[in-house]
Enzyme design. Sequence first.
Site, PDB file in Angstrom:
ATOM      1  N   ASP A 217       0.864  -1.181   0.000  1.00 22.92           N
ATOM      2  CA  ASP A 217       0.000   0.000   0.000  1.00 22.92           C
ATOM      3  C   ASP A 217       0.900   1.231   0.000  1.00 22.92           C
ATOM      4  O   ASP A 217       2.025   1.166  -0.479  1.00 22.92           O
ATOM      5  CB  ASP A 217      -0.952  -0.027   1.203  1.00 22.92           C
ATOM      6  CG  ASP A 217      -2.263   0.706   0.934  1.00 22.92           C
ATOM      7  OD1 ASP A 217      -2.207   1.816   0.376  1.00 22.92           O
ATOM      8  OD2 ASP A 217      -3.333   0.181   1.270  1.00 22.92           O
ATOM      9  N   HIS A 240       2.396   1.957  -3.168  1.00 22.15           N
ATOM     10  CA  HIS A 240       1.518   2.919  -3.844  1.00 22.15           C
ATOM     11  C   HIS A 240       2.047   4.341  -3.776  1.00 22.15           C
ATOM     12  O   HIS A 240       1.312   5.281  -4.043  1.00 22.15           O
ATOM     13  CB  HIS A 240       0.109   2.854  -3.237  1.00 22.15           C
ATOM     14  CG  HIS A 240      -0.585   1.548  -3.451  1.00 22.15           C
ATOM     15  ND1 HIS A 240      -1.848   1.264  -2.968  1.00 22.15           N
ATOM     16  CD2 HIS A 240      -0.179   0.425  -4.103  1.00 22.15           C
ATOM     17  CE1 HIS A 240      -2.196   0.037  -3.308  1.00 22.15           C
ATOM     18  NE2 HIS A 240      -1.195  -0.491  -3.991  1.00 22.15           N
TER      19      HIS A 240
END
Length: 395
Positions: A217, A240
């Site tokens: 993430d 991310h």
Amino acid sequence: MVGNILFVLGLLAVCISESQARVTNVFNVLNYGAIADGKTDNKEAFLKAWSDACNSNGKVTLLIPKGTYMVKQVIFSGPCKGSTNFKIQGTLKAPIDPFFATDKWINFQYVNNLVVGGPGTLDGQGSSAWSVNDCKNNPNCPRLPISMTFDFVTNGTIHHLRSFNSKGAHFKLFACENMIFTKIRISAPGDSPNTDGIKIGKSNGITIKSASIGTGDDCIAMVSGTRNVWISDVFCGPGHGVSIGSLGKNDGEEDVDNINVKNCTFSDTTNGLRIKTWASPLTKILKASHIVYEDIVMNNVGNPILIDQEYCPNRGCSNKVPSNVQINTVSYKNIRGSVNSEHAMNLKCSEKEPCQNIIVENIDLWPNDGKRKLNNWCSHAYVSSFGKQNPPSCL
């Protein structure tokens, strides 16, 4: 002669006393019944050692020596009488059970002058939990434990720690002041869900430097109420990217202000520098402002520069209402590297609250295959460009 002997004996007594004081200021968990077999729950031993350390004056050290210590959910609560060095030399291992705790594994709260140092390791045993994470399809999905959290901690330093395979996020800060993260190594597979590296909320004066973060993430996420953050010399990938947000989903959120990201590298990440807000009709305008990105290298990154004010990560959200988050005064300077998507810069701003005072300077981004043509896309954004613009600015 007798006077000299008495003087020497006095010095010896002082040295012995100081030595004993130093020894008593080290609280070794093994002396409280901790067992480094990787199976026995050491929660009670850790808490007893913490209680004695926290209630001692001066500088104290809680020591977790080399070895593997399984520990269930544990809360180290202050305030403490002195300054506390929580020294992890061994490995702390979480239980395999995905729901052994609510949302926190190791938690420090209401502590001033705290150091959490290595060279130890946090093993979240996350592979046992990722398969039950259905947050993409279930907005009410249960929270999985975050490896280490800090609530209402001031004047803290976290250094030389390794965290891998967290069940939820690796580190999280809430309502903290003056915290430094340095020499941190974070790792989890790129497809591990919601394993943010460092998540920051309602905190002020946070420094993250000289860190390596690879996860499933956001490498670093800054949400409601985050102010005065300095991020430098961070390697991010996979993951991310470094994100501000998401913001604007709920009333009562606070502004984000003065975020600085400099001299960082992104490699094989889905995003690079991202600001994300929900398309949500808040009753009050929320602001994200005074944001600086400078001297950034991109290596095979999906969205190097991204403002997404129509953020919608799961089913059930709607983009029909413009975002009520106002993004203002954002600078992108000296951004270079390779891209694996069509857009080098994608500024998808709010129709109701357009992005104001966006500055792009010396941008040099190229397709990773050397063949595709890259584009920039800007909507509802007031952009000023300076210096090199590759691809051409969407001014």
